[in-house]
Design a protein around this motif. Structure first.
Motif, PDB file in Angstrom:
ATOM      1  N   PHE A 136       0.833  -1.198   0.000  1.00  0.00           N
ATOM      2  CA  PHE A 136       0.000   0.000   0.000  1.00  0.00           C
ATOM      3  C   PHE A 136       0.870   1.252   0.000  1.00  0.00           C
ATOM      4  CE2 PHE A 136      -2.454   3.344   2.083  1.00  0.00           C
ATOM      5  CZ  PHE A 136      -3.735   3.191   1.564  1.00  0.00           C
ATOM      6  N   ILE A 137       0.534   2.209  -0.868  1.00  0.00           N
ATOM      7  CA  ILE A 137       1.249   3.490  -0.923  1.00  0.00           C
ATOM      8  C   ILE A 137       0.547   4.493  -0.006  1.00  0.00           C
ATOM      9  CG2 ILE A 137       2.016   5.381  -2.406  1.00  0.00           C
ATOM     10  CD1 ILE A 137       1.888   3.400  -4.779  1.00  0.00           C
ATOM     11  N   ASN A 138       1.150   4.801   1.128  1.00  0.00           N
ATOM     12  CA  ASN A 138       0.592   5.816   2.031  1.00  0.00           C
ATOM     13  C   ASN A 138       0.739   7.214   1.449  1.00  0.00           C
ATOM     14  OD1 ASN A 138       1.128   3.427   3.697  1.00  0.00           O
ATOM     15  ND2 ASN A 138       0.692   4.732   5.461  1.00  0.00           N
ATOM     16  N   ASP A 139       1.887   7.459   0.792  1.00  0.00           N
ATOM     17  CA  ASP A 139       2.149   8.800   0.258  1.00  0.00           C
ATOM     18  C   ASP A 139       3.232   8.694  -0.812  1.00  0.00           C
ATOM     19  OD1 ASP A 139       1.852  11.622   0.163  1.00  0.00           O
ATOM     20  OD2 ASP A 139       3.646  11.882   1.381  1.00  0.00           O
ATOM     21  N   ILE A 140       3.110   9.530  -1.836  1.00  0.00           N
ATOM     22  CA  ILE A 140       4.152   9.586  -2.865  1.00  0.00           C
ATOM     23  C   ILE A 140       4.209  11.006  -3.423  1.00  0.00           C
ATOM     24  CG2 ILE A 140       2.525   8.742  -4.629  1.00  0.00           C
ATOM     25  CD1 ILE A 140       5.009   7.419  -6.003  1.00  0.00           C
TER      26      ILE A 140
ATOM     27  N   GLU B   9       8.437  -8.809  -5.167  1.00  0.00           N
ATOM     28  CA  GLU B   9       9.464  -9.522  -4.397  1.00  0.00           C
ATOM     29  C   GLU B   9       9.016  -9.764  -2.959  1.00  0.00           C
ATOM     30  OE1 GLU B   9      13.331  -7.727  -6.842  1.00  0.00           O
ATOM     31  OE2 GLU B   9      12.695  -6.833  -4.936  1.00  0.00           O
ATOM     32  N   GLN B  10       8.099  -8.929  -2.467  1.00  0.00           N
ATOM     33  CA  GLN B  10       7.564  -9.108  -1.113  1.00  0.00           C
ATOM     34  C   GLN B  10       6.322  -9.991  -1.110  1.00  0.00           C
ATOM     35  OE1 GLN B  10       9.671  -8.026   1.148  1.00  0.00           O
ATOM     36  NE2 GLN B  10      10.772  -7.223  -0.635  1.00  0.00           N
ATOM     37  N   GLY B  11       6.035 -10.624  -2.238  1.00  0.00           N
ATOM     38  CA  GLY B  11       4.929 -11.572  -2.310  1.00  0.00           C
ATOM     39  C   GLY B  11       3.582 -10.962  -2.631  1.00  0.00           C
ATOM     40  N   ALA B  12       3.554  -9.698  -3.043  1.00  0.00           N
ATOM     41  CA  ALA B  12       2.280  -9.014  -3.283  1.00  0.00           C
ATOM     42  C   ALA B  12       1.733  -9.319  -4.677  1.00  0.00           C
ATOM     43  CB  ALA B  12       2.450  -7.505  -3.115  1.00  0.00           C
ATOM     44  N   ARG B  13       0.410  -9.333  -4.778  1.00  0.00           N
ATOM     45  CA  ARG B  13      -0.294  -9.433  -6.066  1.00  0.00           C
ATOM     46  C   ARG B  13      -0.861  -8.083  -6.495  1.00  0.00           C
ATOM     47  NH1 ARG B  13      -5.011 -13.404  -6.232  1.00  0.00           N
ATOM     48  NH2 ARG B  13      -5.086 -12.524  -8.338  1.00  0.00           N
ATOM     49  N   TYR B  14      -0.954  -7.167  -5.523  1.00  0.00           N
ATOM     50  CA  TYR B  14      -1.547  -5.861  -5.805  1.00  0.00           C
ATOM     51  C   TYR B  14      -0.686  -4.746  -5.208  1.00  0.00           C
ATOM     52  CZ  TYR B  14      -5.673  -8.797  -6.550  1.00  0.00           C
ATOM     53  OH  TYR B  14      -6.523  -9.770  -6.987  1.00  0.00           O
ATOM     54  N   LEU B  15      -0.741  -3.597  -5.861  1.00  0.00           N
ATOM     55  CA  LEU B  15      -0.142  -2.363  -5.351  1.00  0.00           C
ATOM     56  C   LEU B  15      -1.262  -1.343  -5.321  1.00  0.00           C
ATOM     57  CD1 LEU B  15       2.438  -0.788  -4.539  1.00  0.00           C
ATOM     58  CD2 LEU B  15       2.769  -0.280  -6.967  1.00  0.00           C
ATOM     59  N   SER B  16      -1.517  -0.768  -4.147  1.00  0.00           N
ATOM     60  CA  SER B  16      -2.674   0.113  -3.994  1.00  0.00           C
ATOM     61  C   SER B  16      -2.305   1.326  -3.150  1.00  0.00           C
ATOM     62  CB  SER B  16      -3.834  -0.644  -3.334  1.00  0.00           C
ATOM     63  OG  SER B  16      -3.492  -1.025  -2.003  1.00  0.00           O
ATOM     64  N   GLY B  17      -3.283   2.204  -2.936  1.00  0.00           N
ATOM     65  CA  GLY B  17      -3.058   3.363  -2.096  1.00  0.00           C
ATOM     66  C   GLY B  17      -4.221   4.318  -2.182  1.00  0.00           C
ATOM     67  N   TYR B  18      -4.053   5.484  -1.555  1.00  0.00           N
ATOM     68  CA  TYR B  18      -5.040   6.562  -1.628  1.00  0.00           C
ATOM     69  C   TYR B  18      -4.366   7.771  -2.264  1.00  0.00           C
ATOM     70  CZ  TYR B  18      -7.800   4.030   1.941  1.00  0.00           C
ATOM     71  OH  TYR B  18      -8.531   3.095   2.655  1.00  0.00           O
ATOM     72  N   ALA B  19      -4.932   8.271  -3.354  1.00  0.00           N
ATOM     73  CA  ALA B  19      -4.421   9.490  -3.978  1.00  0.00           C
ATOM     74  C   ALA B  19      -4.912  10.698  -3.190  1.00  0.00           C
ATOM     75  CB  ALA B  19      -4.889   9.577  -5.430  1.00  0.00           C
ATOM     76  N   ALA B  20      -4.029  11.671  -2.979  1.00  0.00           N
ATOM     77  CA  ALA B  20      -4.374  12.837  -2.170  1.00  0.00           C
ATOM     78  C   ALA B  20      -5.490  13.668  -2.792  1.00  0.00           C
ATOM     79  CB  ALA B  20      -3.142  13.706  -1.952  1.00  0.00           C
ATOM     80  N   ASN B  21      -5.554  13.678  -4.123  1.00  0.00           N
ATOM     81  CA  ASN B  21      -6.552  14.494  -4.809  1.00  0.00           C
ATOM     82  C   ASN B  21      -6.794  13.940  -6.213  1.00  0.00           C
ATOM     83  OD1 ASN B  21      -4.327  15.525  -6.418  1.00  0.00           O
ATOM     84  ND2 ASN B  21      -3.836  16.816  -4.653  1.00  0.00           N
ATOM     85  N   ARG B  22      -7.695  14.593  -6.945  1.00  0.00           N
ATOM     86  CA  ARG B  22      -8.074  14.092  -8.272  1.00  0.00           C
ATOM     87  C   ARG B  22      -6.923  14.190  -9.279  1.00  0.00           C
ATOM     88  NH1 ARG B  22     -13.185  16.224  -6.557  1.00  0.00           N
ATOM     89  NH2 ARG B  22     -14.794  14.599  -6.665  1.00  0.00           N
ATOM     90  N   SER B  23      -6.100  15.222  -9.165  1.00  0.00           N
ATOM     91  CA  SER B  23      -4.998  15.368 -10.119  1.00  0.00           C
ATOM     92  C   SER B  23      -3.961  14.263  -9.923  1.00  0.00           C
ATOM     93  CB  SER B  23      -4.348  16.748  -9.996  1.00  0.00           C
ATOM     94  OG  SER B  23      -3.819  16.952  -8.700  1.00  0.00           O
ATOM     95  N   THR B  24      -3.696  13.892  -8.670  1.00  0.00           N
ATOM     96  CA  THR B  24      -2.780  12.780  -8.408  1.00  0.00           C
ATOM     97  C   THR B  24      -3.363  11.473  -8.920  1.00  0.00           C
ATOM     98  OG1 THR B  24      -1.923  13.894  -6.430  1.00  0.00           O
ATOM     99  CG2 THR B  24      -1.518  11.527  -6.610  1.00  0.00           C
TER     100      THR B  24
END
Length: 209
Positions: free
Chosen positions: A122-126, A155-170
């Motif tokens: 999960f991407i907390n922030d980018i 490599e960490q065994g994940a099938r998905y990469l997800s997160g919350y975008a801060a806003n619509r442009s992101t």
């Protein structure tokens, strides 16, 4: 009587230093922004202490996916900016944060990720920008960082990469890089998406690896 978690939901990972260092092409970033970003890496308790609200983004996401509605209702609003939220709702997730040490008020280069569950990183922030005007890095560099992150997650065994975008442009930027709106019912994101669509903030996204 205060609610208490019935279980402690925790995850583990063991990335090597080489894997951690593989995310950012430092030579190319240095060339583009005009100086070495001096990336620092923070882990777990360091992040919880320095950036508790940011740390808690993935804690909240995991709690929603588990259906811990009563615990969230009891504790989230009053503790979302505090280090103890995870203990109160019974969620403990390993986290890594890369951030520049350029000295600006806002970070130009930062990435914060968590092991959300057995199958997901999960991407907390980018933030990937080149100056204080927040002009984004070149497409080539952003693509390379995101592709490196996808490889790291696999490599960490994940099938998905997800997160919350801060806003619509992101969100729009990420959709242009292969991600999609995350409305998965099994993750509780169908409900979260409806809220995000109204507020334009914390907009769930994901991609399958």
């Amino acid at each position: 009587m205060s609610l208490k978690p019935r279980h402690i939901y925790s995850e583990e990972w063991s990335p090597s230093q080489e894997q951690i260092n593989s995310i950012f092409p430092l030579d190319k970033i240095t060339l583009e922004i005009g100086r070495n970003p001096g990336l620092k890496v923070l882990r777990d308790e360091e992040i919880k202490t320095k950036y508790p609200a940011q740390y808690n983004i993935s804690v909240q996401a995991r709690a929603y996916s588990l259906g811990l509605v009563e615990l969230l209702h009891e504790y989230y609003e009053s503790n979302k900016g505090k280090p103890e939220l995870g203990d109160l709702i019974g969620v403990k997730l390993p986290q890594i944060l890369w951030e520049d040490s350029l000295g600006y008020e806002d970070k130009l280069i930062t990435l914060h990720i968590s092991k959300l569950n057995k199958q997901e990183v999960f991407i907390n922030d980018i933030v990937l920008v080149k100056n204080e005007d927040f002009d984004i890095l070149s497409d080539e560099l952003i693509d390379q960082v995101l592709n490196n992150l996808r490889a790291f997650a696999k490599e960490q065994g994940a099938r998905y990469l997800s997160g919350y975008a801060a806003n619509r442009s992101t969100l729009a930027l990420l959709k242009g890089k292969g991600f999609q709106e995350d409305k998965r019912e099994n993750m509780g994101n169908d409900y979260l998406w409806k809220i995000a669509a109204l507020t334009g903030e914390q907009m769930p996204f994901y991609t399958e690896l």
